[in-house]
Design an enzyme around this catalytic site. Sequence first.
Site: not given
Ligand code: SAM
Ligand code: DTB
Ligand code: SF4
Length: 318
Positions: A48, A52, A55, A92, A125, A185, A257
Amino acid sequence: METLESLRTLYRQPFLALLTQARGVHLAHHPMDEIQRCELVNIKGGGCREDCRYCAQSARYATGLSVHKLLEPAALRQAVEDARAHGATRLCLGAAWRGLKESDAQLEAVCRLVEAIREEGLEICVTLGLLEPGAARRLREAGVMIYNHNLNTGPKFYERVATTHTFADRIATLRAAQEAGLRLCSGGILGLGESVEDRLEMLLTLCQLDPAPESVPLNLLVPIPGTPLAPQAPVDPFDLVRLISVTRILLPYSRIRLAAGRRSLSREAQALCFLAGANSLFIGEQLLTTPNQSFDLDQSLFSALGIEEPSSAARGQF
Ligand code: SAM
Ligand code: DTB
Ligand code: SF4
């Protein structure tokens, strides 16, 4: 109309008083022992271009994650089967990219995935990042019911978490999804280095959405080696329980959740979260890129607490 001051007053009550108030609201609006189970599937992992700072899937950090192409419809069958095996009522689908425009080829590919599973009796979702209004409408047409897009933190702290898009961009996506007829959500992550005030500002923004989000995922940061936020201190479980309680009082009808980070909580802390009003979780071995609390552990937790698998009739009740 809630204000930040009224949220602070709620949050600062003695712990047991807050928990008792939240439990009262919960019981007035939800069955006592019902927990929704959601299965997650990463339909496009890694690479990506957003930044963030928490992430694993951002291409900007050396997290050791390989980049995947979008899943084929046949491969999604396995996720549907896993969802059934785990008693999940919601699937989801997550994708690691900035978002979708109406003209993106990936939009049609995602719609084909959704169309392949729309008759399976699961709530669908998707979480695909920033959405243009036309893309949101196309997803709704394909059979998507709910759009997940987390605010993640409060508006003032947001630029410390990501700089390639803004908090306002995230709000615009929530509006586009709502206008297309998708239920929302939206929640956040605790443990990014934010203050309690930032968390309350996020909640205030969520409860000002009209209609309110149907579900609110609260994640604990899962520290990912290689990401800038990996060294953050863990969240005190009592702070999580307080935040769940305030969320329950503010959003009486929403599902809350207990999302990522359950593995770092004791069984007792998870039970307190349920008592405070959490009534949904991710089930199954894997989140997006990291392990979830195992299904066996969840089964033993449910059995210790006397929580049964939700009947399919309970699906979509709230
Ligand atoms: N790219 C899209 C976005 O940013 O909305 C969807 C995928 S993103 C991985 C979905 C959500 O996962 C993020 O908004 C965040 O709330 C959660 N998330 C991602 N990495 C995480 C982490 N290391 N710990 C906890 N939550 C995480
Ligand atoms: C949400 O609030 N948490 C989920 C889902 N919606 C998409 C993602 C959690 C990701 C946790 C870190 C990972 O596995 O990369
Ligand atoms: Fe990309 Fe992760 Fe940010 Fe979603 S949370 S926009 S997957 S960097």
